[in-house]
Design a protein around this motif. Sequence first.
Motif, PDB file in Angstrom:
ATOM      1  N   ASP A 170      35.044  22.667  31.469  1.00  0.00           N
ATOM      2  CA  ASP A 170      35.456  23.140  33.008  1.00  0.00           C
ATOM      3  C   ASP A 170      34.372  23.933  33.582  1.00  0.00           C
ATOM      4  N   ARG A 191      39.971  21.722  38.250  1.00  0.00           N
ATOM      5  CA  ARG A 191      39.101  21.244  36.715  1.00  0.00           C
ATOM      6  C   ARG A 191      39.960  21.975  35.983  1.00  0.00           C
ATOM      7  N   SER A 251      26.780  26.788  42.344  1.00  0.00           N
ATOM      8  CA  SER A 251      27.145  25.078  41.913  1.00  0.00           C
ATOM      9  C   SER A 251      27.348  25.668  40.301  1.00  0.00           C
ATOM     10  N   GLN A 252      27.532  26.996  39.784  1.00  0.00           N
ATOM     11  CA  GLN A 252      27.771  27.395  38.001  1.00  0.00           C
ATOM     12  C   GLN A 252      28.351  28.568  38.331  1.00  0.00           C
ATOM     13  N   THR A 286      30.863  22.890  33.241  1.00  0.00           N
ATOM     14  CA  THR A 286      29.540  22.376  33.922  1.00  0.00           C
ATOM     15  C   THR A 286      29.245  22.128  35.357  1.00  0.00           C
ATOM     16  N   SER A 287      28.504  22.427  35.915  1.00  0.00           N
ATOM     17  CA  SER A 287      27.942  22.489  37.120  1.00  0.00           C
ATOM     18  C   SER A 287      28.959  21.452  38.115  1.00  0.00           C
ATOM     19  N   VAL A 288      29.117  22.169  39.125  1.00  0.00           N
ATOM     20  CA  VAL A 288      30.101  21.376  40.592  1.00  0.00           C
ATOM     21  C   VAL A 288      28.875  21.067  41.319  1.00  0.00           C
ATOM     22  N   GLN A 289      28.867  19.263  41.498  1.00  0.00           N
ATOM     23  CA  GLN A 289      28.161  19.140  42.738  1.00  0.00           C
ATOM     24  C   GLN A 289      28.780  18.778  44.087  1.00  0.00           C
ATOM     25  N   ASN A 327      36.317  13.067  42.044  1.00  0.00           N
ATOM     26  CA  ASN A 327      35.028  12.977  41.070  1.00  0.00           C
ATOM     27  C   ASN A 327      34.979  14.484  40.622  1.00  0.00           C
ATOM     28  N   TYR A 328      35.226  14.185  38.435  1.00  0.00           N
ATOM     29  CA  TYR A 328      35.287  15.416  38.231  1.00  0.00           C
ATOM     30  C   TYR A 328      33.984  16.601  38.082  1.00  0.00           C
ATOM     31  N   SER A 329      32.807  15.872  38.140  1.00  0.00           N
ATOM     32  CA  SER A 329      31.653  16.716  38.337  1.00  0.00           C
ATOM     33  C   SER A 329      31.702  17.497  39.804  1.00  0.00           C
ATOM     34  N   GLU A 330      32.172  16.961  40.683  1.00  0.00           N
ATOM     35  CA  GLU A 330      32.654  17.631  41.538  1.00  0.00           C
ATOM     36  C   GLU A 330      33.987  18.864  42.187  1.00  0.00           C
TER      37      GLU A 330
END
Length: 507
Positions: free
Chosen positions: A355, A424, A368-369, A358-361, A415-418
């Motif tokens: 969590d 998270r 972003s990280q 992982t970069s936040v898009q 969306n997990y990536s965002e």
Amino acid sequence: MASNMRIGGLASGMDIDQIVKDLMKVERMPLDKLKQKKQILEWQRDDYRSMNTLLQDLDNYIFNNLTLQSNMLKKKVTSSDESVVSATANASAANISTNISVTKIAKAATWISDGTENFQSGTTRTISFNVTNGDGSTKNGVTITIDASDTLDSIISKLNNNNDLGITVFHDPQTDKVVITKKDTGAAAKLVINDDVTASFFQELGFTAFAGRELGDTNNDGLVDAGDANVKIAGEDAQFTINGLATTRSANTFTINGVTYTLKKEASSATITTTNDTDAMFNAIKGFVDKYNEVIDKINAKLKEERYRNYPPLTDEQKESMTEKQIELWEEKAKSGLLRGDSILSSGLSKMRMDLYTSVQGVVSGFSQLAEIGITTSSNYLDGGKLMIDETKLREKIQENPDAIYRLFNNDSTNYSEKGIARRLRDTIKDTIGKVEQKAGKTVWTNHQFAIGRDLIQINEQIDRFEDRLKQIEDRYWRQFTAMEKAIQRANEQSMYLMNAFFGGSR
């Protein structure tokens, strides 16, 4: 009917009681094993729950300090002269400077009795008012019941404690005056008496008021004006100029565009400056890093704890022969390693690390990280993934774009990536806590509601059955030894009879 009488070795000379106790020690060994297994499960349950407490504390910190805008995006407000105007700001306030010139401070309306106080007790009655507050809002039909037993002091207490009236009342025995002051400020304040009963009551307090008239209208012309006795000191609105705009407020504290101002001094001016409170965001993030490191350090320690299988829980009999210190040292080893390598906690820690890194898009480039704002993982693998802060870099990034850092932690998405890092982490913590609860429950749960509890139910049932069996075994031993004692006693009696028969008649 079977006899329960136990004979303890009078005939044989044997210590039957001790022999039975020694035999029962052997018989009781499986029961001791069950009780030790039960104790281990209880210790393991408590260890799991203590891990959940750590995770819940971390979740609470994240919620209170990283997800709330009011704590993350605080504003710092300074006044060039706090004695004139002070101010605070919420997270939505713009970073601006505001000049305020104070012409007049808002004041509360006051009514002072113009006659002699002559309150008459002994009668139950209800008085009624229409109230207008300093800002013009109204509350009609406010009533208070005066009991026959009420004194002037108790009536004043009732007036003071009625929130709808919003007044403060006191009686000065030196001047025999009653003073009523509105709790709020503003020019619109009024107290209107609704009926003759209320008018009579205020006349007893020393006010010359009449039904349907505003308190202070002593000449009964419907106005509080120059023709009245000096009963009412009118409330006043605050008058000030803000960045060149002349305006008024009924109170000295008011909010404009997210900034709450408090006027304090007339005929003076001050400049209010609003900026980002970078220290507040820095401290919130640093506090999170410290809390996260503390939690994973304690959980990792539990996961790596040595298991000493040669130190089972002590039986009550074993404890009786040991000192408190010996018991403490033994149980320290007996309790060790009960969560060693636990898959639920190990998986939870791994997921939290993912969590974090992982970069936040979909957020601002360069934000972003965590590594981009100065937060990285310790290079020492023994630290188990602890976070390290480059404080200089973090402060620079906060100063550069605090909103972007807030989004890094709190970006909202399915969306997990965002999804932001804080969101998270809270999802993972919630999931891990839930799995631990299914294993070890909560203090308010019954044993039927979680896995270890159900195991404890089964063991308790086995213990109960085995204890019943031990009672039967002990009874059997005693029956056997009692029968033996009786047989020996009969043999002794027969031997004595024969001796008497052979030797007793030779004389």
